[in-house]
Enzyme design. Structure first.
Site, PDB file in Angstrom:
ATOM      1  N   GLY A   1      45.670  41.071  44.940  1.00 26.29           N
ATOM      2  CA  GLY A   1      45.544  41.931  45.886  1.00 26.29           C
ATOM      3  C   GLY A   1      45.912  42.089  47.365  1.00 26.29           C
ATOM      4  O   GLY A   1      45.854  40.900  47.446  1.00 26.29           O
ATOM      5  N   SER A   2      46.763  43.188  47.166  1.00 26.73           N
ATOM      6  CA  SER A   2      47.575  43.110  48.379  1.00 26.73           C
ATOM      7  C   SER A   2      46.684  44.156  49.082  1.00 26.73           C
ATOM      8  O   SER A   2      47.635  44.839  50.199  1.00 26.73           O
ATOM      9  CB  SER A   2      48.743  43.635  47.868  1.00 26.73           C
ATOM     10  OG  SER A   2      48.432  44.488  47.313  1.00 26.73           O
TER      11      SER A   2
ATOM     12  N   ALA B   1      44.245  43.880  52.736  1.00 33.38           N
ATOM     13  CA  ALA B   1      44.350  43.447  54.149  1.00 33.38           C
ATOM     14  C   ALA B   1      44.408  41.725  53.934  1.00 33.38           C
ATOM     15  O   ALA B   1      45.368  40.702  54.368  1.00 33.38           O
ATOM     16  CB  ALA B   1      43.444  43.351  55.107  1.00 33.38           C
TER      17      ALA B   1
ATOM     18  N   GLY C   1      34.262  32.464  54.749  1.00 33.32           N
ATOM     19  CA  GLY C   1      33.935  31.806  56.296  1.00 33.32           C
ATOM     20  C   GLY C   1      34.220  32.843  57.169  1.00 33.32           C
ATOM     21  O   GLY C   1      35.268  34.607  56.677  1.00 33.32           O
TER      22      GLY C   1
ATOM     23  N   SER D   1      36.824  34.587  59.525  1.00 31.43           N
ATOM     24  CA  SER D   1      38.706  35.491  59.517  1.00 31.43           C
ATOM     25  C   SER D   1      38.668  36.455  59.322  1.00 31.43           C
ATOM     26  O   SER D   1      38.384  37.193  57.469  1.00 31.43           O
ATOM     27  CB  SER D   1      39.389  34.048  58.446  1.00 31.43           C
ATOM     28  OG  SER D   1      38.644  34.498  56.777  1.00 31.43           O
TER      29      SER D   1
ATOM     30  N   LYS E   1      26.332  37.879  55.345  1.00 31.08           N
ATOM     31  CA  LYS E   1      26.493  38.637  56.749  1.00 31.08           C
ATOM     32  C   LYS E   1      27.129  39.887  56.572  1.00 31.08           C
ATOM     33  O   LYS E   1      27.384  40.098  57.817  1.00 31.08           O
ATOM     34  CB  LYS E   1      27.462  37.401  57.567  1.00 31.08           C
ATOM     35  CG  LYS E   1      29.328  37.289  56.449  1.00 31.08           C
ATOM     36  CD  LYS E   1      29.952  38.324  56.905  1.00 31.08           C
ATOM     37  CE  LYS E   1      30.490  38.192  56.191  1.00 31.08           C
ATOM     38  NZ  LYS E   1      31.980  39.210  56.551  1.00 31.08           N
TER      39      LYS E   1
ATOM     40  N   ARG F   1      35.370  45.651  59.649  1.00 32.36           N
ATOM     41  CA  ARG F   1      34.656  46.994  59.190  1.00 32.36           C
ATOM     42  C   ARG F   1      33.313  47.149  59.213  1.00 32.36           C
ATOM     43  O   ARG F   1      32.513  48.223  59.150  1.00 32.36           O
ATOM     44  CB  ARG F   1      35.352  46.829  58.068  1.00 32.36           C
ATOM     45  CG  ARG F   1      36.866  46.696  58.245  1.00 32.36           C
ATOM     46  CD  ARG F   1      38.112  46.663  56.778  1.00 32.36           C
ATOM     47  NE  ARG F   1      37.544  45.865  56.389  1.00 32.36           N
ATOM     48  CZ  ARG F   1      38.228  44.980  54.986  1.00 32.36           C
ATOM     49  NH1 ARG F   1      38.900  45.238  54.798  1.00 32.36           N
ATOM     50  NH2 ARG F   1      37.691  43.628  54.864  1.00 32.36           N
ATOM     51  N   ASN F   2      32.572  46.360  58.700  1.00 34.87           N
ATOM     52  CA  ASN F   2      30.921  46.332  58.370  1.00 34.87           C
ATOM     53  C   ASN F   2      30.387  46.864  59.214  1.00 34.87           C
ATOM     54  O   ASN F   2      29.723  47.388  59.734  1.00 34.87           O
ATOM     55  CB  ASN F   2      30.817  45.164  57.528  1.00 34.87           C
ATOM     56  CG  ASN F   2      30.810  45.132  55.951  1.00 34.87           C
ATOM     57  OD1 ASN F   2      30.136  45.639  55.617  1.00 34.87           O
ATOM     58  ND2 ASN F   2      31.951  44.033  56.209  1.00 34.87           N
TER      59      ASN F   2
ATOM     60  N   GLU G   1      31.852  45.956  52.324  1.00 33.16           N
ATOM     61  CA  GLU G   1      30.925  45.619  51.257  1.00 33.16           C
ATOM     62  C   GLU G   1      30.195  45.317  51.193  1.00 33.16           C
ATOM     63  O   GLU G   1      28.889  45.330  50.520  1.00 33.16           O
ATOM     64  CB  GLU G   1      31.755  44.031  51.150  1.00 33.16           C
ATOM     65  CG  GLU G   1      33.135  43.879  51.086  1.00 33.16           C
ATOM     66  CD  GLU G   1      33.976  43.876  49.464  1.00 33.16           C
ATOM     67  OE1 GLU G   1      33.207  44.905  48.277  1.00 33.16           O
ATOM     68  OE2 GLU G   1      35.065  43.173  48.651  1.00 33.16           O
TER      69      GLU G   1
HETATM   70  N1  LIG Z   1      39.815  41.696  55.891  1.00 34.33           N
HETATM   71  C1  LIG Z   1      39.601  41.169  56.266  1.00 34.33           C
HETATM   72  O1  LIG Z   1      40.088  40.543  57.065  1.00 34.33           O
HETATM   73  C2  LIG Z   1      38.913  39.729  54.929  1.00 34.33           C
HETATM   74  C3  LIG Z   1      38.657  39.959  53.899  1.00 34.33           C
HETATM   75  N2  LIG Z   1      37.587  39.722  52.474  1.00 34.33           N
HETATM   76  C4  LIG Z   1      37.127  39.397  51.527  1.00 34.33           C
HETATM   77  O2  LIG Z   1      38.569  39.818  50.818  1.00 34.33           O
HETATM   78  C5  LIG Z   1      38.314  41.609  49.950  1.00 34.33           C
HETATM   79  C6  LIG Z   1      39.039  41.923  49.790  1.00 34.33           C
HETATM   80  O3  LIG Z   1      38.996  42.820  51.055  1.00 34.33           O
HETATM   81  P1  LIG Z   1      39.904  43.702  52.429  1.00 34.33           P
HETATM   82  O4  LIG Z   1      41.971  42.857  50.826  1.00 34.33           O
HETATM   83  O5  LIG Z   1      40.344  43.228  53.644  1.00 34.33           O
HETATM   84  O6  LIG Z   1      40.138  44.534  51.001  1.00 34.33           O
HETATM   85  P2  LIG Z   1      41.261  46.270  51.495  1.00 34.33           P
HETATM   86  O7  LIG Z   1      40.221  47.273  51.253  1.00 34.33           O
HETATM   87  O8  LIG Z   1      42.719  45.771  52.711  1.00 34.33           O
HETATM   88  O9  LIG Z   1      41.990  46.769  49.998  1.00 34.33           O
HETATM   89  C7  LIG Z   1      41.265  46.116  48.872  1.00 34.33           C
HETATM   90  C8  LIG Z   1      43.138  45.751  47.788  1.00 34.33           C
HETATM   91  O10 LIG Z   1      42.089  45.958  46.381  1.00 34.33           O
HETATM   92  C9  LIG Z   1      42.591  46.390  46.052  1.00 34.33           C
HETATM   93  N3  LIG Z   1      41.746  46.987  45.302  1.00 34.33           N
HETATM   94  C10 LIG Z   1      40.655  48.062  44.672  1.00 34.33           C
HETATM   95  N4  LIG Z   1      40.238  48.488  43.420  1.00 34.33           N
HETATM   96  C11 LIG Z   1      40.971  47.376  43.040  1.00 34.33           C
HETATM   97  C12 LIG Z   1      41.723  47.268  41.537  1.00 34.33           C
HETATM   98  N5  LIG Z   1      39.842  47.798  41.063  1.00 34.33           N
HETATM   99  N6  LIG Z   1      42.056  46.480  40.981  1.00 34.33           N
HETATM  100  C13 LIG Z   1      42.813  46.195  41.811  1.00 34.33           C
HETATM  101  N7  LIG Z   1      42.832  46.086  42.085  1.00 34.33           N
HETATM  102  C14 LIG Z   1      42.373  46.665  43.260  1.00 34.33           C
HETATM  103  C15 LIG Z   1      43.351  48.033  46.799  1.00 34.33           C
HETATM  104  O11 LIG Z   1      43.861  48.614  46.056  1.00 34.33           O
HETATM  105  P3  LIG Z   1      44.226  50.424  46.238  1.00 34.33           P
HETATM  106  O12 LIG Z   1      44.786  50.221  47.956  1.00 34.33           O
HETATM  107  O13 LIG Z   1      45.463  50.939  45.832  1.00 34.33           O
HETATM  108  O14 LIG Z   1      42.820  50.706  46.888  1.00 34.33           O
HETATM  109  C16 LIG Z   1      43.487  46.887  47.819  1.00 34.33           C
HETATM  110  O15 LIG Z   1      44.813  46.352  47.629  1.00 34.33           O
HETATM  111  C17 LIG Z   1      36.994  41.523  50.313  1.00 34.33           C
HETATM  112  O16 LIG Z   1      35.846  41.038  49.212  1.00 34.33           O
HETATM  113  C18 LIG Z   1      36.817  41.048  51.717  1.00 34.33           C
HETATM  114  O17 LIG Z   1      34.755  41.080  51.781  1.00 34.33           O
HETATM  115  C19 LIG Z   1      36.772  38.390  53.718  1.00 34.33           C
HETATM  116  C20 LIG Z   1      38.186  38.024  54.510  1.00 34.33           C
HETATM  117  C21 LIG Z   1      38.413  38.868  55.587  1.00 34.33           C
HETATM  118  O1  LIG Z   2      35.072  39.246  56.753  1.00 32.82           O
HETATM  119  C1  LIG Z   2      35.473  39.529  57.581  1.00 32.82           C
HETATM  120  C2  LIG Z   2      35.907  38.107  59.001  1.00 32.82           C
HETATM  121  O2  LIG Z   2      35.689  36.915  58.010  1.00 32.82           O
HETATM  122  C3  LIG Z   2      35.584  40.732  57.711  1.00 32.82           C
HETATM  123  O3  LIG Z   2      35.279  41.219  57.843  1.00 32.82           O
HETATM  124  P1  LIG Z   2      34.828  42.916  57.553  1.00 32.82           P
HETATM  125  O4  LIG Z   2      34.809  43.084  55.818  1.00 32.82           O
HETATM  126  O5  LIG Z   2      33.843  43.533  58.040  1.00 32.82           O
HETATM  127  O6  LIG Z   2      35.976  43.079  57.907  1.00 32.82           O
END
Ligand SMILES: NC(=O)C1=CN([C@@H]2O[C@H](COP(=O)(O)OP(=O)(O)OC[C@H]3O[C@@H](n4cnc5c(N)ncnc54)[C@H](OP(=O)(O)O)[C@@H]3O)[C@@H](O)[C@H]2O)C=CC1
Ligand SMILES: O=C(CO)COP(=O)(O)O
Length: 311
Positions: free
Chosen positions: A7-8, A10, A121, A123, A176, A240-241, A261
Site C-alpha cells: 500500500g503506497s 500516505a 496510534g 501519527s 477515534k 482527513r476525518n 476511514e
Molecule cells: N495518512 C495518515 O496520516 C495515517 C493513516 N493511517 C491509516 O493507514 C491506512 C491507509 O491510509 P492512507 O495511506 O493514509 O490512505 P491513502 O488514501 O493515502 O492511500 C491509500 C492507498 O491504498 C491504495 N488502495 C486502495 N484500495 C486498494 C486496494 N483494493 N488494493 C490495493 N491498494 C489499494 C490506494 O491506491 P489508489 O491510489 O490506486 O487508490 C492508495 O495507494 C488507513 O487505514 C489509515 O487510517 C494510519 C495512521 C496515519
Molecule cells: O490516523 C491518523 C492519525 O493518527 C490519520 O488521521 P486521518 O485519517 O483522519 O487523516
C-alpha cells in the site's frame, strides 16, 4: 532481511521513509509508477526503498506491513492470501470492516499464519515521513512475536509501545476516527471549542463502552491508540476525518477520493451497537449524517436532547 510495505498511500509511504532510514524496504502500490507518491507529494524516499507495482518483488521480505485502507483489506487478503500467509503480518489500517464487522487483525487471522499485529496510534503520515518524533502502539496476541516486531520497527524517532490487547488497540484507532468526524462537525457548525471538548469526552466514554463490550482493556483505550489518537485527530485540520466533519458542519463539499476511514466505521459500529443494544449516540449520529439520513442540525439536536444522566 527486508520489510515490505503493501500500500503506497500516505501512511505506507511514510513508514517506508522512516524504516528505509534504518535498512532495506520494499514499498508496493497498485498502479505505482516510479518513486513519486501521489498521496504524499514531494516525499523523497531513501535509496534503500525499492518502489514497485509488482507484488512478487515483496516475496523476498520476511515481514509484511499492510497499509491499504480498512474497507479494501478483506478483498486484498482474499486475493493475495496465499502470498502473505506464512510471514508475520502487521496491519497498519484503522477501522471496522463494514461487511463482516471485523477489525484488521481478525481479517488477517483468517490466513492462519503467525499471530498478526496492529500498528496504530497518533501519527500523521506527513510527520513520520520527515522524521518527526512519533509514538505508536504495536499490539500482538503473541507477546514474544510482539517484542520482536517492536524492536524491528522502532527507530530513534519512532517509539513503539507494546501491548497484547489487540482488540483495544484496534478499536481505539477505529473509533477515534468516528469521533474526529463528529468533532469536525462541531467546529464546522460553529459550536465552539467547549462543545468540542464535551464531544471528545463523551466520545471517549462511548469508545470505552464499545471496546469493553468486546473484551478490550480500559488501559489500552487510555493509551496512545485510544486517547492519544483521539486528541490528535479531533484537534488537527491535518486529519482527513476531522476535515471531512468540518465540511459537513459547514455544508461544504468534500473530495470523495480522500480516505475517510471513520465514515464506514461509523456505519459498522452503529450496526453492531443496534444488534448488541449498546448506547452509542455519537457513532449513531455520525452514521446517520454520513448516510444523509439526518441533517447537521438534527444530529446536534439528537445529542443535546438526550436525557440528563450521571457522568
Ligand atoms: N495518512 C495518515 O496520516 C495515517 C493513516 N493511517 C491509516 O493507514 C491506512 C491507509 O491510509 P492512507 O495511506 O493514509 O490512505 P491513502 O488514501 O493515502 O492511500 C491509500 C492507498 O491504498 C491504495 N488502495 C486502495 N484500495 C486498494 C486496494 N483494493 N488494493 C490495493 N491498494 C489499494 C490506494 O491506491 P489508489 O491510489 O490506486 O487508490 C492508495 O495507494 C488507513 O487505514 C489509515 O487510517 C494510519 C495512521 C496515519
Ligand atoms: O490516523 C491518523 C492519525 O493518527 C490519520 O488521521 P486521518 O485519517 O483522519 O487523516
Amino acid at each position: 532481511m527486508k520489510i515490505a510495505i503493501l500500500g503506497s498511500g500516505a501512511f505506507g509511504a511514510a513508514l517506508a521513509a522512516a524504516l528505509g532510514r534504518e535498512g532495506p524496504v520494499v514499498l508496493w502500490g497498485r498502479g505505482q509508477a516510479g518513486r513519486e507518491i501521489r498521496r504524499l507529494p514531494g516525499l523523497v524516499l531513501p535509496e534503500t526503498v525499492t518502489v514497485t507495482a509488482d507484488l512478487a518483488e515483496t516475496d523476498s521480505a520476511d515481514l509484511l506491513l499492510l497499509s491499504v485502507p480498512m474497507q479494501a483489506l478483506g478483498r486484498f487478503v482474499a486475493d493475495h492470501g496465499a502470498r502473505l500467509a506464512s510471514r508475520p503480518l502487521v496491519a497498519c489500517c484503522k477501522g471496522v470492516d463494514l461487511t463482516t464487522g471485523l477489525g484488521p487483525v481478525e481479517i488477517l487471522e483468517t490466513l492462519g499464519g503467525p499471530a498478526p499485529a496492529v500498528l496504530t496510534g497518533p501519527s500523521f503520515a506527513a510527520d513520520i515521513a520527515i522524521g518527526l518524533p512519533t509514538a505508536l502502539t504495536l499490539a500482538c496476541r503473541d507477546d514474544m512475536l510482539g517484542a520482536h516486531l517492536q524492536a524491528r520497527l522502532s527507530t530513534p524517532v519512532l517509539r513503539l509501545y507494546r501491548s497484547t490487547d489487540v482488540m483495544g488497540a484496534e478499536l481505539g484507532g477505529a473509533l477515534k476516527n468516528v469521533m474526529a468526524i463528529a468533532a469536525g462537525v462541531v467546529i464546522g457548525a460553529g459550536l465552539g471549542d467547549s462543545a468540542r471538548a464535551a464531544l471528545m469526552t463523551r466520545g471517549y466514554a462511548e469508545m470505552l463502552r464499545f471496546a469493553l463490550a468486546r473484551s478490550a482493556r480500559a488501559e489500552t483505550l487510555a493509551g496512545l491508540s485510544g486517547f492519544g489518537d483521539l486528541v490528535l485527530t479531533c484537534t488537527s485540520s491535518q486529519s482527513r476525518n476531522f476535515s471531512f466533519g468540518l465540511s459537513l458542519g459547514r455544508g461544504e463539499s468534500f473530495d470523495p477520493a480522500t480516505t475517510v476511514e471513520g465514515a464506514a466505521t461509523a456505519r459498522a459500529v452503529a450496526r453492531i451497537g443496534r444488534t448488541q443494544a449498546l448506547d452509542l449516540p455519537v457513532s449513531t449520529a455520525v452514521a446517520a449524517l454520513v448516510d444523509g439520513r439526518i441533517t447537521v442540525t438534527e444530529a446536534i439536536q439528537s445529542l443535546l436532547s438526550r436525557p440528563l444522566k450521571q457522568e
